[in-house]
Design a protein around this motif. Sequence first.
Motif, PDB file in Angstrom:
ATOM      1  N   LYS A   1       2.605  -5.331 -13.842  1.00 23.89           N
ATOM      2  CA  LYS A   1       3.554  -4.900 -14.879  1.00 23.89           C
ATOM      3  C   LYS A   1       2.896  -4.122 -16.013  1.00 23.89           C
ATOM      4  O   LYS A   1       3.520  -3.264 -16.615  1.00 23.89           O
ATOM      5  CB  LYS A   1       4.331  -6.088 -15.424  1.00 23.89           C
ATOM      6  CG  LYS A   1       3.492  -7.039 -16.248  1.00 23.89           C
ATOM      7  CD  LYS A   1       4.298  -8.187 -16.782  1.00 23.89           C
ATOM      8  CE  LYS A   1       3.360  -9.085 -17.577  1.00 23.89           C
ATOM      9  NZ  LYS A   1       4.035 -10.163 -18.187  1.00 23.89           N
TER      10      LYS A   1
ATOM     11  N   ASN B   1       3.880   4.499 -13.100  1.00 25.97           N
ATOM     12  CA  ASN B   1       5.051   5.266 -13.508  1.00 25.97           C
ATOM     13  C   ASN B   1       5.777   5.898 -12.321  1.00 25.97           C
ATOM     14  O   ASN B   1       6.791   6.562 -12.499  1.00 25.97           O
ATOM     15  CB  ASN B   1       4.686   6.325 -14.549  1.00 25.97           C
ATOM     16  CG  ASN B   1       3.645   7.306 -14.054  1.00 25.97           C
ATOM     17  OD1 ASN B   1       3.125   7.178 -12.949  1.00 25.97           O
ATOM     18  ND2 ASN B   1       3.333   8.287 -14.874  1.00 25.97           N
TER      19      ASN B   1
ATOM     20  N   ALA C   1       9.831  -2.496  -9.729  1.00 25.06           N
ATOM     21  CA  ALA C   1      10.670  -1.347 -10.074  1.00 25.06           C
ATOM     22  C   ALA C   1      11.718  -1.732 -11.110  1.00 25.06           C
ATOM     23  O   ALA C   1      11.948  -0.998 -12.077  1.00 25.06           O
ATOM     24  CB  ALA C   1      11.331  -0.791  -8.809  1.00 25.06           C
ATOM     25  N   LYS C   2      12.313  -2.889 -10.931  1.00 20.81           N
ATOM     26  CA  LYS C   2      13.326  -3.367 -11.885  1.00 20.81           C
ATOM     27  C   LYS C   2      12.694  -3.627 -13.247  1.00 20.81           C
ATOM     28  O   LYS C   2      13.234  -3.218 -14.279  1.00 20.81           O
ATOM     29  CB  LYS C   2      13.992  -4.637 -11.343  1.00 20.81           C
ATOM     30  CG  LYS C   2      15.075  -5.171 -12.241  1.00 20.81           C
ATOM     31  CD  LYS C   2      15.740  -6.393 -11.647  1.00 20.81           C
ATOM     32  CE  LYS C   2      16.827  -6.916 -12.582  1.00 20.81           C
ATOM     33  NZ  LYS C   2      17.444  -8.124 -12.054  1.00 20.81           N
TER      34      LYS C   2
ATOM     35  N   LEU D   1       9.992  -2.328 -14.527  1.00 23.77           N
ATOM     36  CA  LEU D   1       9.531  -1.084 -15.152  1.00 23.77           C
ATOM     37  C   LEU D   1      10.632  -0.042 -15.302  1.00 23.77           C
ATOM     38  O   LEU D   1      10.379   1.039 -15.837  1.00 23.77           O
ATOM     39  CB  LEU D   1       8.367  -0.495 -14.350  1.00 23.77           C
ATOM     40  CG  LEU D   1       7.116  -1.356 -14.240  1.00 23.77           C
ATOM     41  CD1 LEU D   1       6.066  -0.665 -13.386  1.00 23.77           C
ATOM     42  CD2 LEU D   1       6.564  -1.706 -15.620  1.00 23.77           C
ATOM     43  N   ARG D   2      11.800  -0.353 -14.749  1.00 23.75           N
ATOM     44  CA  ARG D   2      12.930   0.588 -14.765  1.00 23.75           C
ATOM     45  C   ARG D   2      12.554   1.912 -14.103  1.00 23.75           C
ATOM     46  O   ARG D   2      12.781   2.993 -14.654  1.00 23.75           O
ATOM     47  CB  ARG D   2      13.432   0.811 -16.189  1.00 23.75           C
ATOM     48  CG  ARG D   2      13.999  -0.428 -16.817  1.00 23.75           C
ATOM     49  CD  ARG D   2      14.608  -0.139 -18.172  1.00 23.75           C
ATOM     50  NE  ARG D   2      15.172  -1.345 -18.730  1.00 23.75           N
ATOM     51  CZ  ARG D   2      14.699  -1.955 -19.807  1.00 23.75           C
ATOM     52  NH1 ARG D   2      13.672  -1.467 -20.450  1.00 23.75           N
ATOM     53  NH2 ARG D   2      15.279  -3.056 -20.251  1.00 23.75           N
ATOM     54  N   ILE D   3      11.981   1.788 -12.898  1.00 28.08           N
ATOM     55  CA  ILE D   3      11.596   2.949 -12.101  1.00 28.08           C
ATOM     56  C   ILE D   3      12.416   2.938 -10.824  1.00 28.08           C
ATOM     57  O   ILE D   3      12.518   1.904 -10.156  1.00 28.08           O
ATOM     58  CB  ILE D   3      10.091   2.908 -11.734  1.00 28.08           C
ATOM     59  CG1 ILE D   3       9.229   2.997 -12.993  1.00 28.08           C
ATOM     60  CG2 ILE D   3       9.736   4.008 -10.744  1.00 28.08           C
ATOM     61  CD1 ILE D   3       7.747   2.792 -12.741  1.00 28.08           C
ATOM     62  N   GLU D   4      12.986   4.063 -10.473  1.00 30.55           N
ATOM     63  CA  GLU D   4      13.705   4.199  -9.204  1.00 30.55           C
ATOM     64  C   GLU D   4      12.675   4.568  -8.133  1.00 30.55           C
ATOM     65  O   GLU D   4      12.085   5.652  -8.190  1.00 30.55           O
ATOM     66  CB  GLU D   4      14.774   5.284  -9.314  1.00 30.55           C
ATOM     67  CG  GLU D   4      15.622   5.426  -8.078  1.00 30.55           C
ATOM     68  CD  GLU D   4      16.519   4.216  -7.817  1.00 30.55           C
ATOM     69  OE1 GLU D   4      16.745   3.918  -6.635  1.00 30.55           O
ATOM     70  OE2 GLU D   4      16.980   3.582  -8.785  1.00 30.55           O
TER      71      GLU D   4
END
Length: 174
Positions: A63, A68, A86-87, A89-92
């Motif tokens: 985390k 990125n 991903a959730k 870090l809010r990365i798709e």
Amino acid sequence: MKKAALLSILVVVVQLALGVAARAQQAIFLVRHADTVRQEGNPDIPLSDAGQRRAATLAALLKDSGINTIYTTGMQRTIQTAAPLAKLLRIEPKIQPQLSPGYKQTDVDNFANLLRTEHRRDVVLLVLHSNSGPALIKALGYSTEIKIPETEFDNLFVIVPKGEGSPTLLRLRY
């Protein structure tokens, strides 16, 4: 000390050791998908309960690593392994289905070139398979053969490319 805590400390030590170089060029974290549920005749198998726990451990471990960009194959097991991080870090995650089992070496080579050109300054997580992961490590310039046994789901590779020569490769367990 717990295993996850030791790995977190090791990641911080690696980051400090790489210092400015890590900011100037990409670092790649590569894992094989987490533990799966065996289903005969189904190539797109999900994670087991142990796999879900391992994916959560991976998220906790990485985390603060600066990731990125996240890539998975199109298979449930890689998508589910990447999902907690991903959730968080809010990365798709970006899907690369051509790196699934049955991959072609040209696809692996093309993806290695994409990482070199489009993610030169990024920290990337790749969630692949026991065959495509080692193939990609080789395509990135690491010449020593890597094998991931079918029964191992805890390998974490840290790859730091160099301007010239073979990248630095760390093989950890989580």
